[in-house]
Each structure stands twice: as C-alpha cells, then as structure tokens.
Design an enzyme around this catalytic site. Structure first.
Site: not given
Length: 268
Positions: A78, A81, A83
C-alpha cells in the site's frame, strides 16, 4: 479518539500516545471529509531517523511472509492514500535532507526498497503495489506527478512484480465526476507488468479503459462494496445498489458492509 455525530473529530491511533512515524515531522492540516465530518486534529508525526528505515523496510518483508504463511496468494504493497510510502514519495510532504529526501530518486528509494525486500521474500509474481502519483490524500501531493509516475513505473520494471495498481484523481464527489488533469498513459506504457487503474470508474468507463488499452484491469471499491455481485450486474448491465457513504466509517461493522442486497429477478 472518535466522536461520532460531531462536526469535528480527533484521530489518535498510536499506542500509549506515541507519535506516528513519517518521512517528516510536519503535522497534517485539518481535513474535510466527504461524509460531512471534518477531522480537526491528527497526531503530530515523528520523522524517522535514517538508521531506523531499514527496520521499517524489514517490517514490510515480515508482514508479506506472514501473509503467505497464513494462506494468502500474494500481497499488495500500500503506497497510496497518504500512508507511509506515499509520505516519502511526495515532495510536498517529504522534506528530508538525507538519502531518502530531496531528489526524485531519493524520495522513491524507500518505496523501491520495500518492493525489493517483499519480492525477495515471497517472489515478485506474488507482489503488487498501489500508487497514487496524481492524487492528494492528507497533504500528500507532488509538484510533478507525471514525472513521479514515470520514474516509479520504469524503476518497478527491475523487480518484475506482478502488477501496479494506480489511483487516479478521478472521483465522484457530491454527484459530480471530477476528471484528472494528469494522464497515466505514459506510466501505463512504461510499466511492463499488469497495469490496473482505479478511481471513480463505472461500467462503461471501465470497459472503455480496457478496450482502448489504457489499462489491463480496472479496480472497483465503493461499487463492489454496495454490490457484492458486481461482476454479474456488469455482465447483465443490471441496476446497481447505491452505496451509503455515511456508513463507510461507522463503528458498527455490519451496517453498510454486509447487508447490501444481491441481484434478484425483480431487478431485471
């Protein structure tokens, strides 16, 4: 701490009140929410020391190993977003002066080290990565998203990972579709693996993206949440359930997550 029903909420997620790790120590500005709830406070982050970063990379490796041992077929790293990986990639957040900041190559170093470590651990054919070059979450914005996208695509080819999943700044808000000003076409042409896109696609847009070779795959989030039989509905061009955004972050995990109806003969 979260107060549901108030116009402002606070988010403090770290155990014992410790600061979340980041590429920077700059706090995130208050963020408007599409659910009508504004976030007026985030825990101030702690800038990772250079000597700490290898341990964080190793944490990704261990997590991937654990996922495979638990029975998963693969992992998606990931990097989107807002992060941690996203915070290293974007020059509006990453203000480091070491080998993980400044130049485009340095800002991408952490992400690529994670990809290498995970690929070496479980095999590149089990690895994908999610990237957001053109999107802005939690102040994670870049001054040249096309250049960032192209560099990451070309760099990822070295590791022969299975796919790259790219978020577009192309989303629905208040009933209107906002088209991205940046094209992912260069990134799509540069990346040698499977190229997946996501961001406000409907059935027609998704088919067009694949038909015109803009992407190999299209990912659906909110539509799939509200339509557990989405492939069948797309096949039949059947009506879709409308998702209820107000339940997306509700404390009750049942409402809005497992209670959307399947297609029946009355819908056809």
């Amino acid at each position: 701490m979260t107060r549901v029903g108030y116009s402002f909420v606070r988010f403090d997620f770290q155990p014992n009140g410790q600061a979340p790790i980041s590429s920077t120590d700059k706090p995130v500005k208050p963020q408007p929410s599409a659910n009508g709830i504004d976030i007026d406070h985030y825990s101030p982050p702690r800038r990772l020391r250079t000597d700490e970063i290898p341990r964080i990379v190793n944490d990704f490796r261990i997590a991937a190993k654990n996922a495979i041992e638990a029975g998963f077929d693969g992992v998606e790293i990931h990097g989107a977003h807002g992060y941690l990986i996203d915070q290293f990639l974007k020059d509006q957040v990453n203000d480091r002066t070491d080998e993980y900041g400044g130049t485009l190559e340095n800002r991408c170093r952490f992400a690529l080290e994670v990809v290498e470590a995970v690929s070496n651990e479980i095999g590149p054919d089990r690895v994908g990565i999610k990237l957001p070059p053109c999107t802005n979450y939690g102040d994670c914005e870049d001054s040249n998203p096309e250049k960032l996208a192209l560099y990451m695509a070309e760099s990822l080819n070295k590791y022969n990972i299975l796919y790259c999943h790219v978020m577009e700044a192309r989303v629905y808000t208040v009933g209107e579709k906002l088209e991205t000003q940046q094209s992912l076409l260069q990134m799509r042409r540069a990346f040698k693996g499977t190229f997946m896109v996501a961001g406000g696609y409907d059935r027609e847009d998704g088919n067009l993206a694949v038909d015109e070779n803009y992407a190999d795959l299209v990912a659906y989030g909110r539509l799939f949440l509200a339509n557990p039989d989405l492939p069948r509905r797309f096949e039949l061009n059947a009506p879709l359930n409308k998702y209820n955004r107000s339940t997306f972050y509700a404390s009750d995990p049942v409402i809005g997550y497992t209670d959307y109806p399947f297609l029946d003969s009355n819908n056809l």
